[in-house]
Design an enzyme around this catalytic site. Sequence first.
Site, short mmCIF file in Angstrom:
data_model
loop_
_atom_site.label_atom_id
_atom_site.label_comp_id
_atom_site.label_asym_id
_atom_site.label_seq_id
_atom_site.Cartn_x
_atom_site.Cartn_y
_atom_site.Cartn_z
CB SER A 214 -12.57 -4.99 18.90
OG SER A 214 -13.05 -4.27 17.80
CG ASP B 286 -10.42 -9.47 11.90
OD1 ASP B 286 -10.69 -8.67 10.99
OD2 ASP B 286 -10.21 -9.13 13.07
CG HIS C 58 -13.33 -7.98 14.54
ND1 HIS C 58 -11.98 -7.69 14.59
CD2 HIS C 58 -13.93 -7.08 15.36
CE1 HIS C 58 -11.78 -6.66 15.39
NE2 HIS C 58 -12.95 -6.28 15.87
#
Length: 265
Positions: free
Chosen positions: A165, A216, A243
């Site tokens: 991320s 996601d 995610h």
Amino acid sequence: MSFLRNRLVVLGIVLLATLLLYLLLPSIRQGSMEPSLEVQRMGLSVGTPPPSPPINITIRTRQLPGDPPLFFREALPVDAAGRQILPKLQIVLLHGQAFTSKTWEELGTLSLLATNGYQALALDLPGFGNSPDSETVKTDQSRVELLRMFIETLGLRASVLISPSMSGHYSVPFVMKHSAQLRGFVPIAPVGTRTYTPQQYQAIQTPTLIVFGELDTNLGAQSHKNLLQLPNHTVAKLQGARHACYMDKPREFHLALLDFLNKLD
């Protein structure tokens, strides 16, 4: 009477067969869900987290001086007698916006890597955990320099970079500029993948494991599409994961990661 007796016998056989099928059905279902040979080879069974390390792994904390100083956690590989051994590879773990290096310790990733012969180093990025924020890391160039300094100061010669991320702000530009310093790259739905051209991606030869969660559909799907342009890649799509897919499905993530690392040894 003979006809009636025969019908009763047939009915009894049918009822007995039905009862046996009912009793055996759960074991048949269970047999169909046995772990694959690949999962068994990894020593991780389906539906359960990775086993506790058979040896005592110490997670030590260190701080690398600099501007800013960088806090990190480290797990060193040891043999069955508890003696430190040379690592097969050195794994540098970054983290997402809502997490720190502590996440990798709590998830068991650091101990699992050390148990499998790898040196694991989980870094608190500036402004997170125990690493103070700094105005010196607000550009791509400065973030690349921070990672380069961390790797070179610690003398890491065979590094694999794991980057979920938000940490893509650090890892993706680093890979674009210093991919030759890495033995492998594991992006987990990272930010910042839209910035680069197909030609820039295709110039990267670093073996890459692209990880993202099935659910996601935003950043995971977007980064997956862009990272597919890397010529030397494999993909691990974690079913039913969001995610932070490595948090939702740690067993599946660890399996995919160990398989990828084993192929780099």
